[in-house]
Scaffold this active site. Sequence first.
Site, PDB file in Angstrom:
ATOM      1  CD  GLU A 218      49.978  25.026  15.609  1.00  0.00           C
ATOM      2  OE1 GLU A 218      49.603  24.458  16.662  1.00  0.00           O
ATOM      3  OE2 GLU A 218      50.981  24.692  14.967  1.00  0.00           O
TER       4      GLU A 218
ATOM      5  N   GLY B  99      24.945  -3.248 -17.492  1.00  0.00           N
ATOM      6  CA  GLY B  99      25.277  -2.541 -18.712  1.00  0.00           C
ATOM      7  C   GLY B  99      26.158  -3.376 -19.608  1.00  0.00           C
TER       8      GLY B  99
ATOM      9  N   GLY C 159      29.387  -4.632 -21.725  1.00  0.00           N
ATOM     10  CA  GLY C 159      30.792  -4.727 -21.379  1.00  0.00           C
ATOM     11  C   GLY C 159      31.562  -3.509 -21.845  1.00  0.00           C
ATOM     12  N   GLY C 160      32.413  -3.009 -20.967  1.00  0.00           N
ATOM     13  CA  GLY C 160      33.202  -1.839 -21.326  1.00  0.00           C
ATOM     14  C   GLY C 160      32.556  -0.518 -20.987  1.00  0.00           C
TER      15      GLY C 160
ATOM     16  N   GLY D 108      31.887   0.569 -17.926  1.00  0.00           N
ATOM     17  CA  GLY D 108      32.383   1.120 -16.673  1.00  0.00           C
ATOM     18  C   GLY D 108      31.660   0.638 -15.435  1.00  0.00           C
ATOM     19  CE  LYS D 109      28.974  -4.728 -16.481  1.00  0.00           C
ATOM     20  NZ  LYS D 109      29.619  -4.469 -17.790  1.00  0.00           N
ATOM     21  CB  THR D 110      34.394  -3.198 -12.734  1.00  0.00           C
ATOM     22  OG1 THR D 110      33.785  -4.415 -13.165  1.00  0.00           O
ATOM     23  CG2 THR D 110      35.382  -3.486 -11.622  1.00  0.00           C
TER      24      THR D 110
END
Length: 1076
Positions: free
Chosen positions: A95, A223, A225-226, A228-230
């Site tokens: 090993e 940006g 909504g939708g 991808g900020k979060t």
Amino acid sequence: MASSSSSFISESAISSRLWKQHVFLSFRGEDTRNNFVGHLYTALENMGIVTYKDDQKLSLGETISPSLIEAIEQSQIAIIVFSKHYADSSWCLNELKHIMKCTKKTGLIVVPIFYDVEPSDVRKQENKFGEAFAKYESVKNINVASWRDTLVEASGNSGQDLKSGEMNESELIKDIVNKVSKMICPLTPRVNDKLIGIEARRDALISQLQIGSNCVLMIGIWGVGGSGKTTLATSVYNNISWKFDGCCCIENIQDESGKNGLVTLQNKIISGVLKQDKVWVSSTEEGKHMIKERFSGKKVLIVLDDVDQRDQLEALAGSIDWFAKGSRILVTTRNKHLLNAHKVDVQKVSLLDNYEATKLFRKCACLDDKPKEDYEQVSKEVVAYASGLPLALTVLGSFLCGRGVNEWESTLARLKNIPDEDIMGKLRISYDGLTKIEQELFLDIACFFRRKDKDSAIPELEACGLYPEIGLEVLIEKALITLSLDWPDKESFDMHDLVQEMAHHIVRGEHPNNPEKHSSVWKNEDVETICAMDATTDLDMIEAIRYDYDFEALISERDNLLQHLPPIAKNMKNLRWVLWTNNRPLLLTNSPQNKLCYVTLEHSLQKQLWEGYKHLPNLKMMKLYELRNLIMLPNFSGLPNLKRFELYKCPRLQKIHSSFGALEKLVFLSIEWCWSIKIFPSINRQKNLKTLSIQRSFGLFKLIQQKIDKVALDPHLDNSGDTQVKNRLKNLKTHLFRGGSRLFNRETHHTRLWFSLPNLIKLDLSECELTDEDIGSCEWELLHLQELDLSQNEFSRLHFSRWRLPRLKWLCVDRCYSLVELSNLSSSIAIVDATDCWLLESFGDTSNCQWLWNVSTDGGKKLDPLDGERLLKSMLQGNAIHDHFIDVDLPYQIPKGFVGSFFRGKTFTSWGDTDPNAHEFKLNLPNNWYNDFSGFLIRVVGHYDMTMDIIMKQKVGTEDWRFDKWQESDKTPEPEYGGQMRTHVGYVSFSSLRKATSLNSSYNAISFDIYGGWSSFSAELVPLKCKDDGVQTTEVATNCSEFQNEEDRYFTNSTGFKIHQDSNSYIKITWDSIDS
């Protein structure tokens, strides 16, 4: 003792690779497994450092396995513990040889630890190392020279030469862990294969964050909504949070701030960063002061998601001066002005490029990496149409998944014909694919139920005839809604902001500024606009309306104005759903409202709902909450289909109309905190009633008794219309009045309460001030009752002999502080919660309770030990032992020999006072365990907050896992314990494990790891019961199996056992006495 090398390589040496574990431990098991290495492994894991520790043994000359080679190559650091007999193992030397190869091949860092050996002994192969190599020299086909070279290389790093007793071992382990924690890099993340393009954007943002510099940075992610900020903020957080002293991610700030206020958010952020559960500030200013004061000395990472108001930033991250050097704050928002005003650096989220968008769409549309020729061109056109917006690609891909090419082309053609290129129009494609009833369900959730508890919302949606059980699945499949987990067993509705906005756009249609022409009205300002309209305004378009309570409005001029506006429900002839949470009355007038299905009134000031007769043929659900001026409930005869009715905190309510007793379709009735009711009808005609709750409505319970005394004395006073009751009153010497009434015996002048509802399943009489007289006069015949809550009452004895409850499964007498005795429990009983019954002494004879498997007496101190032993015997010899985990908590220790007295298995016991540090016990399973034993029984005498981790695994080798300090219990006297100690008894069913996990006959060992104060631990395997074993039960109890297997929230969540990990090699179970 051990010493460690002082040569630690910098983080940059390992930062370029991704790994599966941080540390690989190389050690000689006989020397260090159960002492130094065991403690080091635990300390590393407790710090969140993922560590590989192999416990296998190989004979001389055997090579290490491919899986071990892979583990070495996928580790960042190898800690080698050189001990006296390390070189005796060819396994260890092979090993080590591969470890040293990996220092060049993968950049593996080697950290040598010299445990009771001189570094020179390792380097020069002297003393014990020399003796081992002398043996190897006589063995053929072993390359001894390569091993010698490896040892020289591995021990080359300088290290302290410390012998036993020269250094505190715990301090050394702490030092090693601290150094290793500064060297490690993030492991390979679990990548969601649908998060296309996030990695490059994440790396770019991390670079902008300048991790390592001492400045404090606030960066805003801005940006549409939708976009991808979060997702981006969360990805960054997951990758760098380990580099900070404290971290916290607060989601949905816009919604949470409006719902719960800024103080709640401040408490969340303080608790999250400081890792403290009980932190509470009472005002926004106090919260600001505490954040600045407590965070000024900590390098923190904070994510503030969906901020839409400046006061939210000022309350949670008012200035960079609040935070210590090196701190980073990420803010996601759709409001760029907010970021500029707060002097936050703005980072705009870039949409997906064509390659990323194509890859994401193919994933969501269920296509291969290279789509079929027929789909290729139309795929390109769809991707182009979505214009790189991740949400649009996901929704369109999910909609087209599984559909034919003609449907794709038709969908694309329809997309191109939508004039408005705004994303609202694009998202409507999935909506248009729904049936009409699914569309109504979606719009209701988007307008009224987003982030609302699913379980409480489903009855409302059912009342409106929207069939939510099947409809929700369709909406989830269409990527229109999601279910988020708020608590371990609570889910709430959610959806993307743009999806919700699309729904709002549909509802407003061509009249965005005319709320009276919308099918749903959910904004307070729109409701106020409607209220201000002329009384003759046609409001037939409105089907659902909500007005939320505004506490600030109580003192505002606007509220004073609203008091003088006309009732708005008057002209809403198509109204089907109303939630009115406001102090202004909402009168359901005599105007026809034949479509009304659901009504909730909260905080309204009205004294009555309507005058005279009101025809509401489709009303199925009504909630009246905190109507403090309500005096009476009107005529209900016009509500023939009412199924659910709830009254809560109506303190002045005095009279419920007699017609209420004729609601034959009622299945759910809850009356809580209504203590002024003086007139209440008989409910004996409500044959379909399944749930009855009269919580803290003690006046109502006593009223029923007084009313029935009169009926019993004079049959002519009965106006229920029940022919059967009247005949019995005329013909029987002992008069019987069913449905919450009394029996009056003219000869003895003794009254008793008779209660019979044939389909009642759940009965809640908690906090009703029930006394021995109230309970003693009751005779119940509830043939289908399964759940009975009598908690927080005042009776001292509860005898079930006069009650016919043949299907009762769950009984709660929690906090019945005067309760001394429970007796004659139903033979069907499975769970008894007697928590904080301080005076409880006995459960009576439970030998016939063959389904009993969970009993809690936490907080009780007077239960007789012999009674506890009888209770255990009933549980362990009953039917539940085959398919249930058994969990019982008792105030005193059971007399010696309780374990082993029921079964033929061996019992082993350890006393905590012999070794206060001992908390882990291991036991080999016999070869026949899988077929000959039903489970294992464990007992811990300890504090109330005892927790135990149980691991079943496949152990390789012949090592005996039973510690020598274990003794058979019948040879060791049980010590005496103080009043603070409790007895926790648990049973783990192999049958249940086989159904829920990958348990199989290859598992051969069990380990028990106890946390919390304890004095005694015992365990034994339980042989399978023969058919002739056990106490015979009655016919009713025997037939209880028909409902014992039902999926029931009490049966799935009442036990303190939780299965946390399940793999092909081991199963981890946690037993928490507090949760039991």
